[in-house]
Design a protein around this motif. Structure first.
Motif, PDB file in Angstrom:
ATOM      1  N   ASP A   1      21.599  37.711  56.484  1.00 38.43           N
ATOM      2  CA  ASP A   1      20.771  38.961  56.477  1.00 38.43           C
ATOM      3  C   ASP A   1      20.442  39.289  54.919  1.00 38.43           C
TER       4      ASP A   1
ATOM      5  N   PRO B   1      25.093  36.136  60.800  1.00 38.02           N
ATOM      6  CA  PRO B   1      24.338  36.618  62.396  1.00 38.02           C
ATOM      7  C   PRO B   1      25.413  36.960  63.401  1.00 38.02           C
TER       8      PRO B   1
ATOM      9  N   LYS C   1      25.925  40.659  64.196  1.00 34.64           N
ATOM     10  CA  LYS C   1      25.043  41.656  64.641  1.00 34.64           C
ATOM     11  C   LYS C   1      25.338  41.752  66.227  1.00 34.64           C
TER      12      LYS C   1
END
Length: 364
Positions: A45, A359, A362
Motif C-alpha cells: 500500500d 495486502p 486488508k
C-alpha cells in the motif's frame, strides 16, 4: 536568502530528510545479494507508506536514520533520514545480542560446543572457585540465551545516562568477563526472565573459548563473509568483546541478517546455520509479560492480528523485526537516546503501520 535559511532551519528541526525530500526512493541493486523491487510491484500500500514516511520526516518517531523493509525476499523500502547515508555503519546496540544466538548455533553445529545444556563455568576453569556457589554452578548456555541466568541485575530502574545504572557501572570495569561471572545470584537459573547484558559478554567469551576465535573473528568467517558483509566494527576492551551491544553494521547488512532468519538460516544457496537451529532460536521459552515471550535473545510477540512476530530491540531505536506470516523483515535505525519519550510515538506503532502495507492485512 534569509527566508531560505529559515526554511532549512525548520526542516532540520523537524527531522525532514532534505536529501530526498521525503519521497519514496526505489531501492537500488548494488549487487550485494539483496534483490530489489518497489512498493507497486510488490502490491504494498503506497498510500499508507507515503503517510508514515511523511510522519517520520516530520519527527513523529524521533530521530530516525533508516527504514528498510524486505517483503517476499525483495528489498522494497530503503529510506534514509536526517542526513544519514547508506554507506555509514550504524551501532546496533542490543540488536547485537542476537548475534550470540546465531553464532552459538554455528559453534554447536561445528562440534565446538556440545549443546546449550553445557554449564557456563565449564568454559572458565580459572574460575573454579565460583562453583562453590551452587546456583551459579547450575547456569547453562541456554539460561544465558534466554535471559534466565539468575544473576542479580537491574539495568532498567535507572536511566542509562545515570552513573549508578548497573550497565554503566559494568562498562567502567576493566575486565568485563570477570565482572560478569562474579555477579551475585538472585534466582534459580532457568526460572525468571531478567534482561541482562552480562549474559552476552559471557556468551561471546564461550564462543572464544570453544572455537579459538573471538566473536568478531568467528562472525567474520562464518557469518559476515557468506553474507557479503565487508565492513563492520565491534567494540572490545582488554580483549573482551561487547557481545551485548558493541556491533555496528550498515543498514542493508542488518537487513541481510534479518532475512537470513526469515529464510531459516539460508542465504541465497548457502546454509549458514540449520533450519532446526533457527526454529530453536525462535521457540518461546518464558513469558516476559503478556503478550511478549523470551526466546534465544529474540523476543516473540503474539500480535493483535492473530500471528506471531519476532523482534530484537536496541537502545536509541534499533529494531530488527521478523514477520513470517507476511514474509517480511523490518529494520529501523535511529538515535532517540536524548529524545524525551513523551515527545515521540513509540517505534512499535511504526512497525504496526509498516505491517499494514501488506495486502494480507486488508482482511485483518
Amino acid at each position: 536568502m534569509k527566508n531560505l535559511i529559515g526554511v532549512l532551519i525548520i526542516l532540520s528541526f523537524i527531522g525532514c530528510n532534505t536529501k530526498n525530500d521525503c519521497s519514496y526512493q526505489k531501492p537500488i541493486d548494488i549487487n550485494d545479494g539483496l534483490k530489489v523491487s518497489t512498493l507497486d510491484s510488490s502490491k504494498l500500500d503506497t498510500a499508507i507508506f507515503n503517510k508514515l514516511n511523511q510522519d517520520i520526516c516530520n519527527g513523529k518517531y524521533g530521530n530516525i536514520h533508516s527504514l528498510l523493509v524486505i517483503e517476499n525476499n525483495n528489498l522494497v523500502i530503503e529510506q534514509y533520514y536526517n542526513n544519514w547515508e547508506n554507506g555509514r555503519l550504524h551501532i546496533l546496540a542490543s540488536n547485537t545480542k542476537s548475534f550470540n544466538s546465531l553464532l552459538i548455533g554455528v559453534a554447536i553445529e561445528q562440534g565446538c560446543i556440545k549443546s546449550v545444556d553445557q554449564r557456563m563455568l565449564d568454559f572458565f576453569p580459572e574460575y573454579e572457585n565460583l562453583k562453590k556457589d551452587t546456583l551459579k554452578n547450575k547456569i547453562t548456555i541456554k539460561d544465558l540465551l534466554t535471559m534466565t541466568s539468575g544473576f542479580k541485575w537491574d539495568e532498567h530502574s535507572l536511566p542509562l545516562t545515570d552513573q549508578n545504572n548497573m550497565g554503566r557501572q559494568m562498562d567502567k570495569t576493566e575486565d568485563w568477563l570477570k565482572s560478569s561471572l562474579e555477579l551475585p545470584m538472585d534466582t534459580i537459573p532457568g526460572t525468571k526472565y531478567v534482561y541482562s547484558g552480562p549474559n552476552n559478554i559471557i556468551l561471546s567469551e564461550i564462543i572464544k573459548r570453544s572455537t579459538g576465535k573471538n566473536i568478531a573473528e568467528f562472525a567474520q568467517e562464518y557469518l559476515f563473509e557468506p553474507l557479503g558483509i565487508k565492513e563492520y566494527n565491534w567494540i572490545s576492551k582488554n580483549g573482551i568483546y561487547d557481545g551485548g551491544g558493541g556491533l555496528s553494521l550498515k543498514s542493508r547488512d542488518i537487513a541481510k541478517y534479518g532475512l537470513l532468519h526469515l529464510n531459516k538460516g539460508k542465504w541465497i544457496d548457502t546454509e549458514i546455520v540449520s533450519e532446526n537451529w533457527i526454529n530453536e532460536i525462535f521457540t518461546p521459552f518464558i513469558e516476559i509479560k503478556h503478550p511478549f515471550y523470551s526466546c534465544y535473545q529474540w523476543q516473540m510477540v503474539k500480535t493483535e492480528f492473530g500471528f506471531n512476530a519476532w523482534f530484537i530491540p536496541g537502545n536509541g531505536g534499533q529494531i530488527i523485526n521478523i514477520i513470517p506470516d507476511l514474509d517480511m523483515v523490518i529494520v529501523i535505525n535511529a538515535d532517540n537516546r536524548n529524545v524525551p519519550h513523551k515527545k515521540l510515538e513509540p517505534l512499535e506503532y511504526l512497525v504496526k503501520d509498516i505491517a499494514q502495507l501488506h495486502p494480507k492485512m486488508k482482511n485483518e
